[in-house]
Design a protein around this motif. Structure first.
Motif, PDB file in Angstrom:
ATOM      1  N   GLU A  44      82.267  62.248  54.135  1.00 18.05           N
ATOM      2  CA  GLU A  44      82.151  61.904  55.540  1.00 18.05           C
ATOM      3  C   GLU A  44      82.820  60.596  55.980  1.00 18.05           C
ATOM      4  O   GLU A  44      83.365  60.168  57.010  1.00 18.05           O
ATOM      5  N   ALA A  45      82.521  59.624  54.985  1.00 18.01           N
ATOM      6  CA  ALA A  45      83.173  58.394  55.002  1.00 18.01           C
ATOM      7  C   ALA A  45      84.633  58.229  55.130  1.00 18.01           C
ATOM      8  O   ALA A  45      85.310  57.190  55.593  1.00 18.01           O
ATOM      9  N   LEU A  46      85.100  59.162  54.266  1.00 18.59           N
ATOM     10  CA  LEU A  46      86.693  59.135  54.083  1.00 18.59           C
ATOM     11  C   LEU A  46      87.339  59.745  55.569  1.00 18.59           C
ATOM     12  O   LEU A  46      88.174  59.444  56.081  1.00 18.59           O
ATOM     13  N   TYR A  47      86.800  61.063  55.788  1.00 15.65           N
ATOM     14  CA  TYR A  47      87.282  61.736  56.799  1.00 15.65           C
ATOM     15  C   TYR A  47      86.616  62.009  58.149  1.00 15.65           C
ATOM     16  O   TYR A  47      87.156  62.719  59.053  1.00 15.65           O
ATOM     17  N   GLY A  48      85.363  61.426  58.216  1.00 12.91           N
ATOM     18  CA  GLY A  48      84.460  61.766  59.399  1.00 12.91           C
ATOM     19  C   GLY A  48      83.880  63.244  59.099  1.00 12.91           C
ATOM     20  O   GLY A  48      83.780  63.776  58.190  1.00 12.91           O
ATOM     21  N   LYS A  49      83.149  63.646  60.478  1.00 11.45           N
ATOM     22  CA  LYS A  49      82.734  64.880  60.438  1.00 11.45           C
ATOM     23  C   LYS A  49      83.755  66.191  60.196  1.00 11.45           C
ATOM     24  O   LYS A  49      84.368  66.181  61.239  1.00 11.45           O
ATOM     25  N   ILE A  50      83.847  66.790  59.144  1.00 13.15           N
ATOM     26  CA  ILE A  50      84.721  67.978  58.972  1.00 13.15           C
ATOM     27  C   ILE A  50      84.258  69.042  58.631  1.00 13.15           C
ATOM     28  O   ILE A  50      82.868  69.163  58.181  1.00 13.15           O
ATOM     29  N   THR A  51      84.841  70.086  58.823  1.00 13.04           N
ATOM     30  CA  THR A  51      84.365  71.661  58.558  1.00 13.04           C
ATOM     31  C   THR A  51      85.516  72.003  57.699  1.00 13.04           C
ATOM     32  O   THR A  51      86.214  72.861  58.229  1.00 13.04           O
ATOM     33  N   PRO A  52      85.386  71.822  56.428  1.00 10.40           N
ATOM     34  CA  PRO A  52      86.547  72.246  55.496  1.00 10.40           C
ATOM     35  C   PRO A  52      86.675  73.971  55.126  1.00 10.40           C
ATOM     36  O   PRO A  52      85.542  74.354  55.352  1.00 10.40           O
ATOM     37  N   ILE A  53      87.888  74.446  55.025  1.00 15.36           N
ATOM     38  CA  ILE A  53      87.918  75.607  54.707  1.00 15.36           C
ATOM     39  C   ILE A  53      87.883  75.968  53.183  1.00 15.36           C
ATOM     40  O   ILE A  53      88.737  74.993  52.648  1.00 15.36           O
ATOM     41  N   GLU A  54      87.285  77.031  52.588  1.00 16.20           N
ATOM     42  CA  GLU A  54      87.245  77.079  51.235  1.00 16.20           C
ATOM     43  C   GLU A  54      88.288  78.049  50.762  1.00 16.20           C
ATOM     44  O   GLU A  54      87.947  79.214  50.500  1.00 16.20           O
ATOM     45  N   GLU A  55      89.388  77.322  50.781  1.00 12.06           N
ATOM     46  CA  GLU A  55      90.614  78.282  50.120  1.00 12.06           C
ATOM     47  C   GLU A  55      91.697  77.340  49.924  1.00 12.06           C
ATOM     48  O   GLU A  55      91.686  76.242  50.233  1.00 12.06           O
ATOM     49  N   GLY A  56      92.518  77.871  49.156  1.00  8.54           N
ATOM     50  CA  GLY A  56      93.903  77.091  49.001  1.00  8.54           C
ATOM     51  C   GLY A  56      93.947  76.044  47.866  1.00  8.54           C
ATOM     52  O   GLY A  56      95.119  75.493  47.741  1.00  8.54           O
ATOM     53  N   ILE A  57      92.947  75.859  47.231  1.00  9.54           N
ATOM     54  CA  ILE A  57      92.719  75.030  46.099  1.00  9.54           C
ATOM     55  C   ILE A  57      92.225  75.671  44.841  1.00  9.54           C
ATOM     56  O   ILE A  57      91.269  76.367  44.770  1.00  9.54           O
ATOM     57  N   LYS A  58      93.237  75.291  43.753  1.00  7.54           N
ATOM     58  CA  LYS A  58      92.512  75.874  42.620  1.00  7.54           C
ATOM     59  C   LYS A  58      92.364  74.787  41.609  1.00  7.54           C
ATOM     60  O   LYS A  58      93.155  74.045  41.249  1.00  7.54           O
ATOM     61  N   ILE A  59      91.298  74.874  40.607  1.00  6.17           N
ATOM     62  CA  ILE A  59      90.789  73.799  39.928  1.00  6.17           C
ATOM     63  C   ILE A  59      90.557  74.365  38.735  1.00  6.17           C
ATOM     64  O   ILE A  59      89.877  75.503  38.532  1.00  6.17           O
ATOM     65  N   GLN A  60      90.948  73.686  37.611  1.00  7.80           N
ATOM     66  CA  GLN A  60      90.727  74.299  36.355  1.00  7.80           C
ATOM     67  C   GLN A  60      89.935  73.209  35.464  1.00  7.80           C
ATOM     68  O   GLN A  60      90.579  72.085  35.443  1.00  7.80           O
ATOM     69  N   LEU A  61      88.810  73.696  34.946  1.00  6.07           N
ATOM     70  CA  LEU A  61      88.019  72.771  34.191  1.00  6.07           C
ATOM     71  C   LEU A  61      87.621  73.556  32.850  1.00  6.07           C
ATOM     72  O   LEU A  61      87.694  74.802  32.978  1.00  6.07           O
ATOM     73  N   PRO A  62      87.354  72.862  31.779  1.00  2.84           N
ATOM     74  CA  PRO A  62      86.445  73.573  30.561  1.00  2.84           C
ATOM     75  C   PRO A  62      85.151  74.062  30.981  1.00  2.84           C
ATOM     76  O   PRO A  62      84.604  73.335  32.010  1.00  2.84           O
ATOM     77  N   LYS A  63      84.717  75.054  30.459  1.00  5.13           N
ATOM     78  CA  LYS A  63      83.346  75.641  30.876  1.00  5.13           C
ATOM     79  C   LYS A  63      82.350  74.462  30.189  1.00  5.13           C
ATOM     80  O   LYS A  63      81.472  74.204  30.860  1.00  5.13           O
ATOM     81  N   VAL A  64      82.651  73.874  29.023  1.00  6.38           N
ATOM     82  CA  VAL A  64      81.872  72.961  28.698  1.00  6.38           C
ATOM     83  C   VAL A  64      82.685  71.725  28.050  1.00  6.38           C
ATOM     84  O   VAL A  64      83.497  72.021  27.321  1.00  6.38           O
ATOM     85  N   ALA A  65      82.621  70.549  28.573  1.00  6.35           N
ATOM     86  CA  ALA A  65      83.319  69.433  28.332  1.00  6.35           C
ATOM     87  C   ALA A  65      83.050  68.694  27.191  1.00  6.35           C
ATOM     88  O   ALA A  65      81.511  68.371  27.129  1.00  6.35           O
TER      89      ALA A  65
END
Length: 146
Positions: A44-65
């Protein structure tokens, strides 16, 4: 060409390059982003009040770091973007990085996380919409992988 001459030309070119680049200093422009202790207030401090859409971004992480000091995070998107912001909810300050006008969203970075948590990526699209992706991971305390 001799190596010294080549290196000299390369250093000269590198010295001129930063003059041609421009970048926003989000820490200076929006300091509340960097002091927020939770992800939602930082967004909110960066973009203001927004309602983001949950699509279009792929994140890859290890299950356990196995090392909280260097958690590998890879994220990508085909969305034409104005900005891309990376957040995590394990450390006292949740904002990690903001990228301005990325030509390609295909990042691989290591971040520090003191505990298990969730990585959040927000893309401000050139279409005026906001997109969000989230993924959780565990951080092995003491580097013992659980």
């Amino acid at each position: 060409m001799e190596r010294r001459k080549f290196l000299g030309l390369g250093l000269t070119a590198a010295a001129v390059l930063p003059v041609a680049l421009s970048a926003k200093d989000f820490r200076q422009e929006k300091p509340d982003v960097w002091t927020a202790h939770k992800v939602e207030p930082a967004i909110e401090a960066l973009y203001g009040k927004i309602t983001p859409i949950e699509e279009g971004i792929k994140i890859q992480l290890p299950k356990v770091a196995s090392n909280g000091g260097a958690v590998p995070v890879k994220f990508k998107s085909d969305i034409p973007a104005k900005t891309v912001a990376l957040f995590q909810d394990a450390n006292p300050e949740s904002a990690v990085a903001v990228f301005d006008e990325p030509s390609v969203i295909d990042f691989y970075i290591n971040i520090k996380m003191k505990a298990s948590g969730t990585i959040t990526v927000v893309v401000e699209g050139k279409d005026g919409k906001f997109y969000i992706g989230k993924q959780s991971l565990e951080v092995a305390l003491g580097g013992c992988e659980g």
